[in-house]
Every structure is written in C-alpha cells, then in structure tokens.
Design an enzyme around this catalytic site. Structure first.
Site, PDB file in Angstrom:
ATOM      1  N   ASP A 110       0.847  -1.192   0.000  1.00 23.72           N
ATOM      2  CA  ASP A 110       0.000   0.000   0.000  1.00 23.72           C
ATOM      3  C   ASP A 110       0.889   1.250   0.000  1.00 23.72           C
ATOM      4  OD1 ASP A 110      -2.388   1.603   0.367  1.00 23.72           O
ATOM      5  OD2 ASP A 110      -1.800   1.783   2.466  1.00 23.72           O
ATOM      6  N   ASP A 112      -0.472   5.117   0.857  1.00 22.59           N
ATOM      7  CA  ASP A 112      -0.819   6.141   1.845  1.00 22.59           C
ATOM      8  C   ASP A 112      -0.957   5.571   3.250  1.00 22.59           C
ATOM      9  OD1 ASP A 112      -1.159   8.579   0.159  1.00 22.59           O
ATOM     10  OD2 ASP A 112      -2.613   7.285  -0.832  1.00 22.59           O
TER      11      ASP A 112
END
Length: 274
Positions: A110, A112
């Site tokens: 991922d 953010d």
C-alpha cells in the site's frame, strides 16, 4: 388567540428574532458545505477517507479464518466470518512472471499511511511536493516519507516481486511513486480502478492478480483493503508524521523469513496468533 395550538403571545414574540435565526442557519449551512467541499477533494484523490466498518456480503461462498481479538482470543459468539469474493476476471491485473522472477513471491504494498503520508496543507519538512490537477485547479500535495522506507523498499526488491497497490487515483499516486521508488522496485503499479468497490470501500482483491494466493502477501494499514484475503495480510500501523517510527525497519527480518517459505500461510498464521 391560538395558532395551531400555539399562543398568539408566543408567536409574535418569536417573529422579531426570526431573521437572526435564519442568518445563523444559513451561516452554519455555508460552513457545512465548505467542509464537505474540502473533504470531497481529499476523498476523491486519496484513499485515506474510507469507511472501516465493513460488513461481509449476505451470500456465503468462501469461509475465512476465525475473527481474532487483540489478545489472540476468539470474539464471543464468533465462529467463522464468511464473505463472497467476486468471480475471477477474464484478464489478470499482472503480467505473467518470466525467468528467475517465477520463483519469487509477490508482495502487494500500500502507499498512503503505509509508506508515505500526504496532505494539501503545507508541510515544512515535506520530502516531495507533487502538483495535482483537480477540477481544473492545480493543487500542491505535500508528501512525507515514512522513516526507513528507502531501506525497506530496496530489501523488498531483492527478495520479492513488489507491486504497488493503492486505492488513490493514479494522477496523484503515480508521480509520488516515481519520486519514492528510485530503484525501480515496483514491477507494477495498480490504482483505484483496479480495486473492487465493496460496501463503501475500495478492496484489493488478490485473486485478480494472476498469482498463486499462497505466494502473495499484502502490506497495508487498512483492514478494509484486504477483507477478501485477511489470511494473506501483514498489518502495519497507520503512519502520519512520527519520525521515530521503526515499523518498516522492524519488518525486514520477518519478510526475509517469508521469502524462504514455500507457503506463506504458515508464517502469516503465526504472526496473526501473536
């Protein structure tokens, strides 16, 4: 005299105050609309503003492991959480592996709050400033790198096939990835359009990647992102601006062990129990 059960005295006493009440109400509405507008800009660009109260679908086709509390015990009344995973696509999200890469496991990472934190608010010590066009206006996005992210990415690139998978829009995430990944660690980048929109959340369906599920690991700060495959997840704490954070550095030995496992589920289950 009565007006609909209200005395005339009360009615005429309230009238002089009416314009003030209307002004206050209109002002409150304007403030509320401004807040909604600001929030909509964030939510349309980043994946940060998501619902985390995710319920499984009603249809029951595929069973997942028992829900586990923080102390490792089963939640009272819970036996097995069952959800429906969407049918496989006709075309996978990732190309076929070739050569020596065929032996590598796939790590889905991922962006953010896992590797970086981004904000429209100016940050003095920002590592990157990325211009992004939204509704015809250029906005400056200030990006902070999580501590030890450089070392972490280089090590991951040596051991795994690394895929960046974010629920953010490509016009923000792609230039951030260009600046973040100076070594070409990510062999592929997947954005919001590659997610499955499920119960108000952008879910990363690992079955759509085109890799064996027992050789896929997902590193993500949001459980909603991997609700279809929680048994493949290495949870990571959300990061915003704590420069003393060492979580990425601490995870390197664990991933070194995972890279040597034939089946990732055994080691991930131990992590889950711990």
């Amino acid at each position: 005299m009565e007006f609909g059960g209200v005395s005339a005295l009360f009615f005429f006493w309230k009238v002089p105050n009416l314009p003030l009440a209307v002004d206050v109400t209109v002002s409150q509405c304007n403030i509320s609309l401004k807040k909604q507008r600001n929030r909509s800009i964030f939510s349309s660009l980043f994946c940060c503003f998501r619902g985390y109260n995710v319920e499984p679908p009603a249809n029951n086709n595929s069973a997942l492991p028992p829900l586990v509390e923080e102390n490792g015990g089963l939640q009272k009344g819970d036996q097995t959480q069952v959800i429906t995973i969407p049918s496989l696509p006709t075309k996978y999200l990732l190309p076929e592996l070739k050569g020596s890469d065929c032996e590598k496991k796939c790590v889905v990472i991922d962006l953010d709050e896992t590797l970086v934190h981004s904000s429209f608010k100016p940050i003095n010590n920002a590592d990157f400033i990325v211009p992004v066009e939204i509704d015809g206006t250029i906005h400056q996005v200030y990006v902070l790198k999580r501590p030890h992210v450089d070392e972490f990415l280089q090590k991951m690139g040596e051991m795994f096939e690394c895929v960046l998978f974010t629920a953010s829009l490509a016009k923000y995430a792609d230039p951030v990835a260009d600046l973040l990944d100076r070594w070409g660690v990510f062999t592929a980048r997947l954005f919001r359009e590659s997610c499955v929109f499920h119960r108000g959340n952008y879910v990363k369906d690992l079955s759509r990647l085109g890799r064996e599920l027992n050789k896929i690991i997902i590193l993500d700060n949001s459980p909603a992102s991997y609700i279809f495959h929680p048994e493949n997840a290495v949870p990571v704490q959300s990061w915003f601006d704590d420069m003393s954070d060492t979580e990425l550095l601490d995870l390197i030995p664990f991933f070194e062990g995972l890279s040597k496992e034939e089946n990732v589920y055994n080691m991930l289950q131990k992590l889950c129990n711990r």
